[in-house]
Design a protein around this motif. Structure first.
Motif, PDB file in Angstrom:
ATOM      1  N   ARG A 148       0.829  -1.203   0.000  1.00  0.00           N
ATOM      2  CA  ARG A 148       0.000   0.000   0.000  1.00  0.00           C
ATOM      3  C   ARG A 148       0.868   1.261   0.000  1.00  0.00           C
ATOM      4  NH1 ARG A 148      -1.766  -0.055   4.768  1.00  0.00           N
ATOM      5  NH2 ARG A 148      -0.327   1.597   5.303  1.00  0.00           N
TER       6      ARG A 148
ATOM      7  N   LYS B 259      -5.356  -3.783  -2.217  1.00  0.00           N
ATOM      8  CA  LYS B 259      -6.325  -4.883  -2.104  1.00  0.00           C
ATOM      9  C   LYS B 259      -7.325  -4.702  -0.970  1.00  0.00           C
ATOM     10  CE  LYS B 259      -3.212  -8.329  -4.061  1.00  0.00           C
ATOM     11  NZ  LYS B 259      -1.950  -7.551  -4.095  1.00  0.00           N
ATOM     12  N   GLU B 260      -6.883  -4.049   0.108  1.00  0.00           N
ATOM     13  CA  GLU B 260      -7.782  -3.932   1.264  1.00  0.00           C
ATOM     14  C   GLU B 260      -8.683  -2.697   1.184  1.00  0.00           C
ATOM     15  OE1 GLU B 260      -4.500  -4.147   1.345  1.00  0.00           O
ATOM     16  OE2 GLU B 260      -3.573  -2.772   2.768  1.00  0.00           O
ATOM     17  N   TRP B 261      -8.601  -1.973   0.082  1.00  0.00           N
ATOM     18  CA  TRP B 261      -9.470  -0.801  -0.123  1.00  0.00           C
ATOM     19  C   TRP B 261     -10.532  -1.121  -1.165  1.00  0.00           C
ATOM     20  CZ3 TRP B 261      -5.584   3.892  -0.744  1.00  0.00           C
ATOM     21  CH2 TRP B 261      -4.967   4.125   0.491  1.00  0.00           C
ATOM     22  N   THR B 262     -11.679  -0.456  -1.025  1.00  0.00           N
ATOM     23  CA  THR B 262     -12.731  -0.651  -2.028  1.00  0.00           C
ATOM     24  C   THR B 262     -12.283   0.005  -3.346  1.00  0.00           C
ATOM     25  OG1 THR B 262     -13.802   1.410  -1.420  1.00  0.00           O
ATOM     26  CG2 THR B 262     -14.590  -0.583  -0.297  1.00  0.00           C
TER      27      THR B 262
ATOM     28  N   LYS C  23     -12.385   3.753  -3.107  1.00  0.00           N
ATOM     29  CA  LYS C  23     -11.261   4.362  -2.387  1.00  0.00           C
ATOM     30  C   LYS C  23      -9.987   4.298  -3.231  1.00  0.00           C
ATOM     31  CE  LYS C  23      -9.093   4.724   2.105  1.00  0.00           C
ATOM     32  NZ  LYS C  23      -8.824   4.128   3.390  1.00  0.00           N
ATOM     33  N   ASN C  24      -9.829   3.220  -3.994  1.00  0.00           N
ATOM     34  CA  ASN C  24      -8.660   3.111  -4.856  1.00  0.00           C
ATOM     35  C   ASN C  24      -8.639   4.231  -5.889  1.00  0.00           C
ATOM     36  OD1 ASN C  24      -6.637   0.753  -4.803  1.00  0.00           O
ATOM     37  ND2 ASN C  24      -8.539  -0.218  -4.159  1.00  0.00           N
TER      38      ASN C  24
ATOM     39  N   LYS D 207     -16.933  -2.944  -4.176  1.00  0.00           N
ATOM     40  CA  LYS D 207     -16.182  -4.210  -4.117  1.00  0.00           C
ATOM     41  C   LYS D 207     -14.691  -3.967  -3.881  1.00  0.00           C
ATOM     42  CE  LYS D 207     -19.125  -7.357  -6.680  1.00  0.00           C
ATOM     43  NZ  LYS D 207     -19.268  -8.182  -7.856  1.00  0.00           N
ATOM     44  N   TYR D 208     -13.991  -5.062  -3.611  1.00  0.00           N
ATOM     45  CA  TYR D 208     -12.537  -4.991  -3.399  1.00  0.00           C
ATOM     46  C   TYR D 208     -11.825  -5.587  -4.618  1.00  0.00           C
ATOM     47  CZ  TYR D 208     -13.608  -3.762   1.390  1.00  0.00           C
ATOM     48  OH  TYR D 208     -14.073  -3.106   2.491  1.00  0.00           O
ATOM     49  N   PRO D 209     -10.624  -5.130  -4.938  1.00  0.00           N
ATOM     50  CA  PRO D 209      -9.937  -5.585  -6.165  1.00  0.00           C
ATOM     51  C   PRO D 209      -9.905  -7.106  -6.357  1.00  0.00           C
ATOM     52  CG  PRO D 209      -8.739  -3.771  -5.213  1.00  0.00           C
ATOM     53  CD  PRO D 209      -9.847  -4.094  -4.254  1.00  0.00           C
TER      54      PRO D 209
ATOM     55  N   GLU E 138     -11.984  -9.194  -5.866  1.00  0.00           N
ATOM     56  CA  GLU E 138     -13.298  -9.700  -6.286  1.00  0.00           C
ATOM     57  C   GLU E 138     -13.549  -9.438  -7.777  1.00  0.00           C
ATOM     58  OE1 GLU E 138     -16.514  -9.012  -3.106  1.00  0.00           O
ATOM     59  OE2 GLU E 138     -15.008  -7.495  -2.658  1.00  0.00           O
TER      60      GLU E 138
ATOM     61  N   GLN F   5     -10.091  -4.857 -13.094  1.00  0.00           N
ATOM     62  CA  GLN F   5      -9.081  -4.215 -12.244  1.00  0.00           C
ATOM     63  C   GLN F   5      -8.292  -3.170 -13.051  1.00  0.00           C
ATOM     64  OE1 GLN F   5      -6.851  -6.401  -9.239  1.00  0.00           O
ATOM     65  NE2 GLN F   5      -7.978  -8.243  -9.755  1.00  0.00           N
TER      66      GLN F   5
END
Lengths: 270, 223
Positions: free
Chosen positions: A178, B95-98, B101-102, B136-138, B140, B146
């Motif tokens: 990140r 990966k841990e962001w929607t 948010k990305n 969703k998250y990446p 997925e 992506q």
């Protein structure tokens, strides 16, 4: 769930460190309180040929708190029931003077030697009884207890430090992706590290909260105070202000150092 | 026309290893569409890394957006990157962001307000036809989806230039075509400079472009 696990591992490590520190503090306090009791009970008997003032003893050694004259009147009364008063007075005059010397704190064997030597230098002092043998046994027992607790605390601290380092490597791995991506879009260091600092600060707050709750519960356990009372030890196991703030500070310090180390160890990889 | 990238006698290498790009000269005009091609390991991606400051020139000069990249201070580099949009073959989404948010990341970094950012993200997700996936998250999403999100992120802050490293390398024909349309759209409609590093120039490209080829550490313009 994964995020909860990440939190849990740092919180557990921090909680263990704080718990160990507080236990160490409690033991130190208990020993200090016990030493205080012992020092109040412990005294050196001095036999002198002439009357000595309290100040003469205090001047002799800085460890000496006060002296007390031991009266021999009761003993003399029993022994001299059939004697004439004139003879009793003569006997009283010829008897040495007895003093009980109290010390400021519980002495080590070396302190006792030092005080004994200082007292011997007073010209009229003829004999000193320091009960060295029984004192030494008790002192060594206390010393052993202190050392065992120190070794135990150090072992736990070493293990938890290893845990924290392991956790740090895990975080480094988890957060580097990140941080790299944020760097690619020009995020300054503070913004890249904000999540990491937030996580570690939250974990420090949670760990401190849990430790506060745990020790507040322990503080209110009557049986612990009863057991300590049996040893004439009265102490505060946990002061929410003094101890709570100190433990919170330690937890924050560890967390911030941990996060800073991750950030400093981070290298941009594309 | 303004030069958005100007390389003069540029030499690039990793650490002390032998140089990958040797004494190269290249210039890219503002608003142009540029392809940089070459075989695997020829140094295409290395050159792109130098463009966004992930690799420092060993010698020569490289000016990107008016900024000399050799020994660039980190503050200045961050500032420059806030005006670039970068697209990678492996998407590089958090990966841990929607998804939302990305896409919002460059806007957050550039200091846009939440309201402005949200409106811009909505527009972009619509543009890349991904509005329905915003929560969703990446992991997925499919690779093509992506990459569309990565494109939306690259466009979010209206960059002066988009740098794309094999943007369609992992995609099926449909998704690849969509990405090319998005890159062309950014170039023709928004006048954004687009620099794409790729093995082959796709046939579906309709925009005028400039073509550089890398071979044996040298850069040639293909006319």
């Amino acid at each position: 769930m994964k995020s909860f696990k990440n939190h849990l591992s740092l919180i557990t490590a921090l909680f263990t460190i704080l718990f160990t520190i507080q236990i160490f503090i409690i033991v130190e306090r208990a020993i200090a309180s016990y030493e205080q009791n012992l020092s109040q009970q412990y005294s050196i008997i001095v036999i002198a040929n002439s009357t000595l003032q309290n100040s003469r003893f205090i001047e002799a050694h800085p460890f000496i708190e006060r002296s007390e004259t031991i009266t021999v009147d009761d003993v003399l009364e029993r022994l001299t029931r059939d004697m004439k008063q004139k003879n009793v007075d003569l006997l009283k005059l010829s008897l040495p003077k007895f003093y009980r010397i109290y010390l400021k704190s519980y002495p080590s064997p070396r302190d006792i030697d030092s005080v004994g030597n200082a007292l011997k230098k007073i010209p009229s002092v003829s004999k000193i009884e320091s009960f060295a043998q029984s004192h030494d046994t008790l002192y060594n027992l206390l010393l052993l207890f202190k050392n065992v607790v120190s070794v135990f605390a150090l072992t736990i601290l070493a293990v938890t430090t290893l845990l924290i380092i392991k956790e740090m490597r895990l975080w480094q791995f988890q957060h580097s992706e990140r941080m790299n991506i944020m760097a690619l879009f020009g995020a300054p260091v503070w913004l890249r590290s904000a999540v990491l600092f937030r996580l570690s600060i939250v974990d420090a707050i949670i760990a401190s909260g849990l430790i506060n709750a745990a020790f507040s519960a322990i503080e209110h356990q009557r049986w612990i105070h009863e057991q300590l009372g049996a040893l004439s030890i009265t102490l505060t196991l946990f002061d929410p202000i003094r101890d709570g703030l100190m433990l919170f500070g330690i937890a924050m310090g560890i967390s911030i150092v941990l996060a800073s180390m991750i950030i400093m160890g981070h290298k941009e990889e594309v | 026309m303004d030069k958005v990238i100007l390389a003069q006698n540029l030499t690039l290498s990793y650490n002390t290893q032998e140089s990958i790009i040797n004494d190269a000269n290249l210039s890219i005009n503002s608003g142009s569409f540029v392809f940089i091609t070459g075989a695997s390991g020829s140094g295409k991606s290395t050159l792109l890394k130098a463009f966004f400051g992930a690799l420092q020139p060993r010698s020569g000069s490289l000016i990107v957006g008016g900024v000399e990249m050799k020994d660039i201070p980190s503050k200045k580099l961050n500032f420059l990157r806030r005006h670039l949009g970068i697209v990678f073959q492996d998407y590089k989404l958090v990966k841990e962001w929607t998804i939302e948010k990305n896409v919002m990341l460059p806007l957050i970094i550039s200091g846009y307000t939440k309201e402005v950012s949200e409106t811009q993200v909505d527009k972009l997700l619509q543009h890349v036809r991904m509005t329905h996936q915003s929560g969703k998250y990446p992991p997925e999403l499919s690779g093509g989806e992506q990459q569309r999100i990565a494109m939306a992120r690259a466009l979010a802050h209206n960059p002066i230039m988009i740098l794309a490293d094999e943007p369609t390398g992992n995609l099926d024909d449909y998704s690849a075509n969509l990405i090319w349309r998005l890159l062309e759209g950014a170039n023709t409609q928004l006048k954004t400079t687009v620099v794409v590093v790729t093995h082959h120039i796709p046939e579906e490209i309709t925009t005028d472009y400039k073509h550089y080829h890398i071979e044996a550490g040298s850069i040639y313009e293909v006319v």
